[in-house]
Enzyme design. Sequence first.
Site, PDB file in Angstrom:
ATOM      1  N   GLU A 119      23.037 -55.879  28.831  1.00 33.26           N
ATOM      2  CA  GLU A 119      23.540 -57.138  29.720  1.00 33.26           C
ATOM      3  C   GLU A 119      22.291 -57.198  30.980  1.00 33.26           C
ATOM      4  O   GLU A 119      21.671 -58.330  31.054  1.00 33.26           O
ATOM      5  CB  GLU A 119      24.918 -56.873  30.506  1.00 33.26           C
ATOM      6  CG  GLU A 119      26.012 -56.963  29.396  1.00 33.26           C
ATOM      7  CD  GLU A 119      27.296 -56.847  29.983  1.00 33.26           C
ATOM      8  OE1 GLU A 119      27.885 -58.094  30.090  1.00 33.26           O
ATOM      9  OE2 GLU A 119      27.823 -55.985  30.633  1.00 33.26           O
ATOM     10  N   GLU A 139      31.669 -51.477  24.000  1.00 31.55           N
ATOM     11  CA  GLU A 139      32.774 -52.045  24.781  1.00 31.55           C
ATOM     12  C   GLU A 139      34.123 -51.827  23.701  1.00 31.55           C
ATOM     13  O   GLU A 139      35.145 -51.554  24.160  1.00 31.55           O
ATOM     14  CB  GLU A 139      32.508 -53.195  25.507  1.00 31.55           C
ATOM     15  CG  GLU A 139      31.705 -53.218  26.782  1.00 31.55           C
ATOM     16  CD  GLU A 139      30.133 -53.616  26.309  1.00 31.55           C
ATOM     17  OE1 GLU A 139      29.770 -53.049  25.194  1.00 31.55           O
ATOM     18  OE2 GLU A 139      29.388 -53.285  27.273  1.00 31.55           O
TER      19      GLU A 139
HETATM   20  C1  1HE Z   1      27.486 -41.470  31.528  1.00 32.96           C
HETATM   21  C2  1HE Z   1      27.438 -42.502  30.722  1.00 32.96           C
HETATM   22  C3  1HE Z   1      28.121 -43.681  31.352  1.00 32.96           C
HETATM   23  C4  1HE Z   1      26.063 -41.240  29.888  1.00 32.96           C
HETATM   24  N1  1HE Z   1      29.025 -43.691  32.416  1.00 32.96           N
HETATM   25  N2  1HE Z   1      28.414 -41.443  32.753  1.00 32.96           N
HETATM   26  N3  1HE Z   1      28.397 -46.998  27.961  1.00 32.96           N
HETATM   27  C5  1HE Z   1      28.652 -46.106  26.842  1.00 32.96           C
HETATM   28  O1  1HE Z   1      29.711 -46.352  26.485  1.00 32.96           O
HETATM   29  C6  1HE Z   1      27.514 -45.316  26.511  1.00 32.96           C
HETATM   30  C7  1HE Z   1      27.995 -43.810  26.807  1.00 32.96           C
HETATM   31  N4  1HE Z   1      27.031 -42.811  26.830  1.00 32.96           N
HETATM   32  C8  1HE Z   1      26.415 -42.452  25.691  1.00 32.96           C
HETATM   33  O2  1HE Z   1      26.862 -42.901  24.625  1.00 32.96           O
HETATM   34  C9  1HE Z   1      25.321 -41.300  25.750  1.00 32.96           C
HETATM   35  O3  1HE Z   1      25.539 -40.672  27.130  1.00 32.96           O
HETATM   36  C10 1HE Z   1      23.881 -41.759  25.573  1.00 32.96           C
HETATM   37  C11 1HE Z   1      23.662 -42.377  24.109  1.00 32.96           C
HETATM   38  C12 1HE Z   1      23.602 -43.041  26.314  1.00 32.96           C
HETATM   39  C13 1HE Z   1      22.991 -40.694  25.821  1.00 32.96           C
HETATM   40  O4  1HE Z   1      23.500 -39.408  25.072  1.00 32.96           O
HETATM   41  P1  1HE Z   1      22.565 -38.012  25.915  1.00 32.96           P
HETATM   42  O5  1HE Z   1      23.215 -37.040  24.733  1.00 32.96           O
HETATM   43  O6  1HE Z   1      21.600 -38.110  26.130  1.00 32.96           O
HETATM   44  O7  1HE Z   1      23.465 -37.797  26.890  1.00 32.96           O
HETATM   45  P2  1HE Z   1      25.010 -37.331  27.353  1.00 32.96           P
HETATM   46  O8  1HE Z   1      25.169 -36.045  27.322  1.00 32.96           O
HETATM   47  O9  1HE Z   1      26.010 -38.132  26.758  1.00 32.96           O
HETATM   48  O10 1HE Z   1      25.118 -37.784  28.837  1.00 32.96           O
HETATM   49  C14 1HE Z   1      24.592 -37.072  29.955  1.00 32.96           C
HETATM   50  C15 1HE Z   1      25.433 -37.331  31.205  1.00 32.96           C
HETATM   51  O11 1HE Z   1      25.334 -38.525  31.522  1.00 32.96           O
HETATM   52  C16 1HE Z   1      26.754 -36.925  30.886  1.00 32.96           C
HETATM   53  O12 1HE Z   1      27.341 -36.217  32.285  1.00 32.96           O
HETATM   54  P3  1HE Z   1      27.225 -34.885  32.584  1.00 32.96           P
HETATM   55  O13 1HE Z   1      27.842 -34.741  33.811  1.00 32.96           O
HETATM   56  O14 1HE Z   1      28.290 -34.464  31.529  1.00 32.96           O
HETATM   57  O15 1HE Z   1      25.976 -34.162  32.395  1.00 32.96           O
HETATM   58  C17 1HE Z   1      27.597 -38.198  30.545  1.00 32.96           C
HETATM   59  O16 1HE Z   1      28.767 -37.978  30.911  1.00 32.96           O
HETATM   60  C18 1HE Z   1      26.590 -39.097  31.587  1.00 32.96           C
HETATM   61  N5  1HE Z   1      26.771 -40.475  31.305  1.00 32.96           N
HETATM   62  N6  1HE Z   1      26.368 -42.340  29.925  1.00 32.96           N
HETATM   63  C19 1HE Z   1      29.079 -42.606  33.114  1.00 32.96           C
HETATM   64  N7  1HE Z   1      28.083 -44.804  30.600  1.00 32.96           N
HETATM   65  C20 1HE Z   1      29.906 -54.631  33.099  1.00 32.96           C
HETATM   66  S1  1HE Z   1      30.913 -54.337  32.034  1.00 32.96           S
HETATM   67  C21 1HE Z   1      29.647 -53.172  30.938  1.00 32.96           C
HETATM   68  C22 1HE Z   1      30.555 -52.389  30.084  1.00 32.96           C
HETATM   69  C23 1HE Z   1      29.738 -51.207  29.522  1.00 32.96           C
HETATM   70  O17 1HE Z   1      28.685 -51.096  29.662  1.00 32.96           O
HETATM   71  S2  1HE Z   1      30.516 -50.581  28.278  1.00 32.96           S
HETATM   72  C24 1HE Z   1      29.520 -49.342  27.660  1.00 32.96           C
HETATM   73  C25 1HE Z   1      29.482 -47.939  28.470  1.00 32.96           C
END
Ligand code: 1HE
Length: 267
Positions: A119, A139
Amino acid sequence: MAAEKFNITLPESLSAERQGNVAIVKLTRAEKRNALNDTTVLGLETFFTSLPGDIAAALIYGEGDHFSAGLDLSELQERDIRQGISHSALWHRVFDKIQFGKVPVVAVLHGAVVGGGLELAAAAHVRVAERSTYYGLPEGSRGIYVGGGGSVRIPRLIGVARMMDMMLTGRTYSAEDGQAMGLSTYLVGPGEGFAKGLALAQRIASNTPLTNFAITHVLPRIAEIDPGSGYAVEALISSIAQADSEAKSRLNAFLEGRANKVTRPES
Ligand code: 1HE
């Protein structure tokens, strides 16, 4: 051209610099994959509304392996309907300040460009994708819905049917597919995005401010209205643009053989 800092107070999740008349903002929350919390979104608003007067284009990119993992899911606490609306309205307000702000914006994409990250990218005017880029709208599987203007901007790039498919099935698209579909308009190799994005921003910054305003503020509005009204608005904005003294001197420069010619695309 050397990078210079400029005086602006931003949260730790963002950093700003300028190169000539291009303002550059970087998402610097790589440890959370540049997930967009409210602080970051408000910081983007500060950046895009506090650009010094001589800035003529902006560039946004992300640190680490990903452009942005979208909404910070850890902040997605229980919200009632009213709070949910006001959260979405906050994103709308900020992303509108990017799309309809003071200057054209180039986004440089790599790695995950998902959910709210897509977005955010969609609010920019030109998107450069490195080959590592992939796009998703998770989402649907998270039980939520886009809230940062995605329903408005993304169908205008790829069509309603493709966005529905991405949200219903969790389908992701590669950089190559995204380029073919119109999610990006430039596709570059690994590590080449920033230089390409900056070169494009510098080229954009060399246009007259009036023409850049017409392209970024008026063109999208014309595209939304009926053709008859569109022709009327187009006649007005084109006559305003050509009346500008800078336009006159650029036209003279061409007629006197002092300006660039239109060249073939690089193969
Ligand atoms: C996060 C987020 C997040 C990572 N919010 N903390 N977005 C999603 O559903 C995407 C969610 N994220 C992922 O699928 C993956 O993290 C990635 C593919 C982007 C990257 O993977 P990777 O293996 O490099 O990293 P990771 O181990 O998953 O994440 C590293 C850290 O970032 C980890 O935290 P930690 O404290 O355990 O190290 C994750 O929890 C954190 N992290 N993504 C919070 N999104 C206005 S409405 C909009 C609606 C949306 O955007 S919905 C889509 C949300």
